[in-house]
Motif scaffolding. Sequence first.
Motif, short mmCIF file in Angstrom:
data_model
loop_
_atom_site.label_atom_id
_atom_site.label_comp_id
_atom_site.label_asym_id
_atom_site.label_seq_id
_atom_site.Cartn_x
_atom_site.Cartn_y
_atom_site.Cartn_z
N GLN A 88 0.77 -1.24 -0.02
CA GLN A 88 -0.24 0.01 -0.05
C GLN A 88 0.95 1.15 -0.25
OE1 GLN A 88 -3.32 -0.47 -0.22
NE2 GLN A 88 -3.47 1.99 -0.43
N ALA A 89 2.01 1.28 0.79
CA ALA A 89 2.89 2.32 0.99
C ALA A 89 3.43 2.73 -0.53
CB ALA A 89 3.85 2.05 2.07
N LEU A 91 2.42 1.73 -3.15
CA LEU A 91 1.63 2.35 -4.40
C LEU A 91 1.12 3.85 -3.99
CD1 LEU A 91 -0.45 1.46 -6.52
CD2 LEU A 91 -2.27 1.07 -4.90
N GLU A 92 1.04 4.12 -2.87
CA GLU A 92 0.43 5.35 -2.38
C GLU A 92 1.77 6.64 -2.49
OE1 GLU A 92 -1.32 5.26 1.55
OE2 GLU A 92 -3.02 4.20 0.94
N LYS A 93 2.97 5.99 -2.38
CA LYS A 93 3.99 6.98 -2.57
C LYS A 93 4.80 6.98 -3.98
CE LYS A 93 4.30 8.44 1.78
NZ LYS A 93 3.74 9.96 2.16
N GLN A 94 3.95 6.24 -4.90
CA GLN A 94 4.37 6.32 -6.05
C GLN A 94 5.79 5.98 -6.27
OE1 GLN A 94 2.60 9.12 -8.81
NE2 GLN A 94 1.24 9.69 -7.26
N ARG A 140 11.77 7.81 -3.29
CA ARG A 140 10.33 7.55 -2.98
C ARG A 140 10.14 6.07 -2.31
NH1 ARG A 140 6.68 10.34 -6.34
NH2 ARG A 140 7.58 12.22 -6.79
N ALA A 144 8.44 5.32 0.99
CA ALA A 144 7.42 4.57 1.04
C ALA A 144 7.65 3.58 2.32
CB ALA A 144 7.28 3.72 0.07
N SER A 151 2.46 3.01 9.28
CA SER A 151 1.03 2.48 9.13
C SER A 151 1.14 1.00 10.06
CB SER A 151 0.99 2.09 7.69
OG SER A 151 0.45 0.85 7.56
N LEU B 215 -2.83 8.47 -8.69
CA LEU B 215 -1.92 7.02 -8.63
C LEU B 215 -1.90 6.67 -10.01
CD1 LEU B 215 -2.82 5.51 -5.31
CD2 LEU B 215 -1.19 7.39 -5.91
N ARG B 220 -1.80 -0.84 -8.90
CA ARG B 220 -1.82 -2.18 -8.04
C ARG B 220 -1.31 -3.40 -8.71
NH1 ARG B 220 -5.75 -2.90 -4.09
NH2 ARG B 220 -6.11 -5.09 -3.70
N GLU B 612 3.47 14.77 -9.55
CA GLU B 612 4.25 13.92 -8.65
C GLU B 612 4.97 13.17 -9.67
OE1 GLU B 612 4.78 13.21 -5.55
OE2 GLU B 612 3.74 15.37 -4.98
#
Lengths: 161, 716
Positions: A88-89, A91-94, A140, A144, A151, B215, B220, B612
Motif C-alpha cells: 500500500q505504501a 502504491l501511495e508514495k508512487q 520515493r 514508502a 502504518s 496514482l 496495483r 508528482e
Amino acid sequence: MSFTLLVNGAAYSLDVPPEETLLSVIRERLGLTGSKYGCGEGRCGACTVLIEGSPVRSCSMKIGAAAGKTITTIEGLASGGSLHPVQQAFLEKQAFQCGYCTPGMILSALALLEHITAPTSEQIGRYLDGNVCRCGTYPRIIEAVHAAALSRSKPNGKSRG
Amino acid sequence: MARAADSELQQHNAVSRLHAAFSLPRRGFFKLMGSGLFVCLARPGAFSQESGKAGRGRHELPTTIDSWLHIGDDGEITAFTGKVEVGQNVRTSLAQQVAEELRVPLASIKMVMGDTELTPYDMGTFGSRTTPQMGLELRKVAASARSLLIETAARNWQAQPTDLVVAHATVHDPKSGRAISYAELVRAQKLTKVILDDPPLTPASQWKMAGSSPLKVNGRDFVTGAHKYTSDLTISGMLYGKIIRPSAFSAKLASCDTSPAETLPGVTVVREGDFLGVAARDEISAQRAAAAIRTQWEVPGQISERDLFSRLRATPSQSQSESGDEHVTGAIDEARAQAAKTIARTYTVAYIAHVPLEPRAAVAEWKQDFLTVWTGTQRPFAVRQELAEAFHIAETSVRVIVPDTGSAYGGKHSGEAAVEAARLAKGAGRPVKLVWTREEEFTWAYFRPAGVIDVKSGAQADGGLVFWEFDNYNSGPAAMLTPYEVPHQRIAFHPADAPLRQGSYRSLAAAANHFARESHMDELAHELGMDPLKFRLKNLTNQRLRAAFMAAADKFGWGREKSSSGRGFGVAGGIEKGGYIATCAEVSVNREQVRVVRVVEAFDCGAVVNPEELSSQISGAIVQGLGGALFEAIHFENGRILNPHLSSYRVPRFSDLPGIEVVVLDRKDQPPAGAGETPLTGIAPAVANAIFDATRIRLRSMPLIPNGLPAAGANP
C-alpha cells in the motif's frame, strides 16, 4: 529429483533437475512471475523472495537449498483483496516507475521492518542497497518504507506481516 | 536544432528507416468496438473531411492519423495510441488528458497502447515526444468527441449546443434540467468521425484532472506482482529459447556440432547461417541444449578501448557536409584576437549501457503465415517492419504487442529478441519465449555512444563571450548548440566509424554535450576570475533558462559559506527538447573519496500534467545521470565486452543517493514539453564543477571518478 516447496502457505511437490534455481522453479513451474530475473548473480535483488522471513536472491539459490522451508513471494502478501501495508505504501508514495524492481524491493523492505520497526533513512538505504532500481526512484522508496513503518505501528492500522 | 535531432535519429536508431507507413485498422477492429462513437484525428491538409458510418470502406480513413478514441454504449472510453509505457507514466498521464477534455473520471478511460493491430502507426516512444505530441493529439480527439456529444444531444433536444454543459460523462441542459449520459447518447449509433480542425482545448490554467497527481492507473498490478511483463508471459504450447552467441563481435561461425543437442528429448536446434539457437520445453532444458553445442568462431581483429578516442577522432564515417550538422555564425578567425582570455580543452565520454532491469524478451507465435510477437520495445511499428523484412512477409502479416515494459531508457528501439524468438518459433513449429540474460543484454544490445568533444572559447575581460568552437566526434549532435549569447560560433558534429554498436540513450548526446559545454563554461569563468553562475547569467538572455538557474541557485543557496573544507559547489544548465534545466551540486571530498551530498535541480517543461510523477522523473534522471557521471563505463577489447555483469558494471544504488531537491517551474502559459530526458543532462557537469571547486582538480572525462579521485596534476 523430487522436492517439496512451501510457497505462500501452499505445499508443492515437484520433480525438477537439482541444478534448477529457485527463481526458475517459482516462475516457470509454479507460475508465480512476480519474482523477476534481473542479473542472474544476486546483484540486483529483482528476484528477492523471503525464506523463513529473510530476503534471499532466488536466482542464485538451487532448488534443493529451499526445499522444505517457508517461502514468501510477492504474490503471498496481499490477502482477501487488501494490500499488505508495504505494498500500500509503495502504491501511495508512487515508489516505482517501470515497476520491475518493485516486488523484490517490497519483500526486502518487509524483511527490514521485521527487524527494525522504525528504521532511519540511512538504515533503509543500507538494508536495501542490494536492490537496484534503475529508474532511480530510491527517494520515493525510502519514503514508502517510512510510511509503511508508520502504518504498521498504528494500533488500529493493518499490522500483518 | 530540429535538424540536429533528425540527424541524431538517423545516426543512432538501430532500425534506421522510418517511413510513415500507416496500418489501417482491420475490419475486425470495428467489430471489436461495436457501436458507439469513434473519433480519429488527422493532421490538417492530409485528408478531406469525412464522416459517416464505419465499415463503408477503408479508403475513408486518412493516412496520417495519430490517435483515435472510442466511446462505447456501455460508457467505456478507450483511447488508442502507438506509444508504449516503459515506466515514464504515460499510460496514466495520457489518460489524465483524455479524462480532462471529456470531463469524465480517470477510471472510465482505458488506454490501448503499443499494439500494431489496434493502435495508429507511431514512430516510437522516444525523444520526449509523448507529452508534447501525443498528449496534444489525444486532447484534441477527446475535445472533439466532447463537442460531438454536445452536438448530438443538442440535436436530440432541439437545443443550442452553446447552451449545454458537460460534467461526469453527462451532457446537461441547465435551462430545461435535462441530462443524458455519454453511454445513452452513443447507444445504437455507429458513428465514425474524422476531425481535421483544431478544436478549442481546455487551457492548463483550468485543468482539474490533468495537472493533478493521481496514482498510476494500473499501479496495483505492479505492487502485487500481477502485471505481466513480456518475460512473464506464457502461451499454450510455448517452448523456451536460447541463442548460442558468437565468441566476439563480427565473428563468423567456422564450424559447429549440434548433434549432442539434437539427441536431447524435445529439443529443436535452429541454424541459419551464423544464427544458432535452440528451443526446448523448459528453460533448464534450453540451457542444457545450448551448452551441449560445440562451436568454433573466426574472430577478426577489432579496435580495443585503449584506442577508442584516437579512433573516433581519426575516422569520420562521412563528410562534414553530409552530416549536415554544422552551425556557424560570425567570423571565428577574426574574433580570436578580440578575446582577452582564450582556452582550448578536450572532453571525453565513455560507452555506457542502459541496463534496463527487464532485459530484452519476446514471445513469438506463428499461426500459418501470420506472426504475433509480444516484446518490450519502444518502437512496435519499427519492430513489425524488422520482423516482416527478416521473414520476407508483408507487414500486414505481423502483429507486435508491447506489454508495459521493465524500462528502456532509449535502449529498446530495436527488435533483436523479437526476431530471434520468431526464428526459433518458426523452426520449432511452436510458440517460443526468449529472455535475454543480463550478459546478453550487456553485450548484444547497443550502447550510448562514446565521444570526444573539443571546445575552444574566448571572452573579454568583463566576461562577455567572444567566440565558441565546439567539435563533437561521434557522441551526437543533440543539444550541441549553446544557449549562451556568442557572436562568433562554429559548432559541428562529426560522425565516426565507431568500434561498438551504438544507439539512442536517454537524452541522447545532450548529456555529453552539456558535460563539455557546462564544464568548459566553468573553466572559462575560473580563468576570468568570475563566479560561474554570474558568468553564465552575463551571457544568457533566454528568460526561461535564466529563471531555472535562479530557481536552482536560490534553493541551493549558491554563494553561501561551505560547511567544511573539502566541500565544493557546482552549477550547470541548458535547454533541450523544450525543457529548461539548471542543476546545482554539492560534493564532499575526503582524501580520494568523493561523495555527491546534495543536488538541487530546477526544471521548466511548460504546463505540468502530473506534478508528482514529473518530480519522480526528474529525481530518477538525476540518479541515473549520476551513474554515467561518476563511474559507469563499458570496457572492451578485441570485440569482447569485459564487464557484462552487474558485478563488474556498477550502477547507482541507495548508497550513491545524494539529497535531491527538485524545483518544478510550472508554466501554465506554455505547452507541456517532455520530461523524461532533459533532467539527466545537468548532473555530470554540475558534479565535475563541484569537484573542481573542492579540489582544483578538473576532470574532463565521463565517468569522472571510476576509481576515486585522481591525484592533482594527473589531468590529460
